[in-house]
Design an enzyme around this catalytic site. Structure first.
Site, short mmCIF file in Angstrom:
data_model
loop_
_atom_site.label_atom_id
_atom_site.label_comp_id
_atom_site.label_asym_id
_atom_site.label_seq_id
_atom_site.Cartn_x
_atom_site.Cartn_y
_atom_site.Cartn_z
N HIS A 95 0.86 -1.19 0.00
CA HIS A 95 0.00 0.00 0.00
C HIS A 95 0.89 1.23 0.00
O HIS A 95 2.12 1.12 0.11
CB HIS A 95 -0.94 0.00 1.22
CG HIS A 95 -0.24 -0.15 2.53
ND1 HIS A 95 0.61 0.80 3.03
CD2 HIS A 95 -0.23 -1.16 3.42
CE1 HIS A 95 1.08 0.38 4.18
NE2 HIS A 95 0.60 -0.81 4.45
P1 TYD Z 1 -1.40 -2.56 7.86
O1 TYD Z 1 -0.62 -1.30 7.91
O2 TYD Z 1 -2.62 -2.61 6.98
O3 TYD Z 1 -0.42 -3.75 7.50
P2 TYD Z 1 -0.26 -4.54 6.11
O4 TYD Z 1 -0.31 -3.51 5.04
O5 TYD Z 1 1.03 -5.24 6.23
O6 TYD Z 1 -1.43 -5.47 6.06
O7 TYD Z 1 -1.83 -2.95 9.34
C1 TYD Z 1 -2.55 -4.13 9.63
C2 TYD Z 1 -3.59 -3.80 10.68
O8 TYD Z 1 -2.95 -3.41 11.89
C3 TYD Z 1 -4.50 -2.66 10.28
O9 TYD Z 1 -5.74 -3.13 9.82
C4 TYD Z 1 -4.68 -1.85 11.52
C5 TYD Z 1 -3.59 -2.28 12.46
N1 TYD Z 1 -2.60 -1.23 12.74
C6 TYD Z 1 -2.76 -0.43 13.85
O10 TYD Z 1 -3.74 -0.55 14.60
N2 TYD Z 1 -1.82 0.53 14.13
C7 TYD Z 1 -0.74 0.71 13.34
O11 TYD Z 1 0.12 1.59 13.63
C8 TYD Z 1 -0.58 -0.11 12.17
C9 TYD Z 1 0.59 0.06 11.26
C10 TYD Z 1 -1.54 -1.06 11.91
#
Ligand code: TYD
Length: 134
Positions: free
Chosen positions: A50
C-alpha cells in the site's frame, strides 16, 4: 520529489555489544510520531502492499533480513535490509511492500504520523492515478 534512500545510522561498537540510536529530525528527516514492528512472519508471506498519502517512514531490519520494494508509479526500486544500523527512508506517496522475511526477522517502522486508515491507498490502480497527479 523525495526519493527512497538507505540511511546509515550511527553504530557505537562495544565489546559488550553494539548500540545504535535514532533521534528525530536529525538521524531521520521527520519527527517520529509512531513506532511499530512486524514479527513472526510465516515463510513466503508479504506485508505492506500500500501507499500513504502523508506518512513518511524509516524501515529497519532490527533482526534478520527482508526486502522492501518502493514504487513511485513509474519505477520500482528493491532494497535488501539486513543490518540493524541501516534504515530505509520511504517518503510519502510511494507504494511499498515487504517480502522475503528471514526466520525470526523483525521489521521496525518509525512513522511520521498517527495510525490513520484514511491515509492509506490500498488499491494499486488508485495509487497510479494518485502518483500521476502528485
Ligand atoms: P497494515 O498497515 O494494513 O499492515 P499490512 O499492510 O502489512 O497489512 O496494518 C494491519 C492492521 O494493523 C491494520 O488493519 C490496523 C492495524 N494497525 C494499527 O492498529 N496501528 C498501526 O500503527 C498499524 C501500522 C496497523
Amino acid at each position: 520529489m523525495e526519493y527512497p534512500r538507505i540511511i546509515h545510522l550511527k553504530k557505537i561498537p562495544d565489546a559488550r555489544g553494539n548500540l545504535t540510536a535514532i533521534e528525530q529530525n536529525s538521524d531521520v528527516p521527520f519527527a517520529i510520531r509512531r513506532v511499530y514492528w512486524i514479527f513472526d512472519v510465516p515463510g513466503g508471506e508479504r506485508r505492506g502492499g500500500h501507499a500513504y498519502r502523508k506518512a513518511e517512514e524509516l524501515i529497519i531490519a532490527l533482526s534478520g533480513s527482508f526486502d522492501v520494494i518502493v514504487d513511485n508509479g513509474r519505477e520500482r526500486d528493491s532494497f535488501s535490509l539486513n543490518r540493524s544500523y541501516f534504515g530505509l527512508y520511504v517518503p510519502a506517496g510511494k507504494w511499498r511492500e515487504l517480502s522475503n522475511f528471514s526466520t525470526n526477522s523483525i521489521a521496525l517502522i518509525l512513522s511520521s504520523t498517527d495510525y490513520d486508515e484514511d491515509d492509506y491507498i490500498r488499491d494499486y490502480d488508485e495509487f497510479e492515478s494518485y502518483a500521476d497527479e502528485n
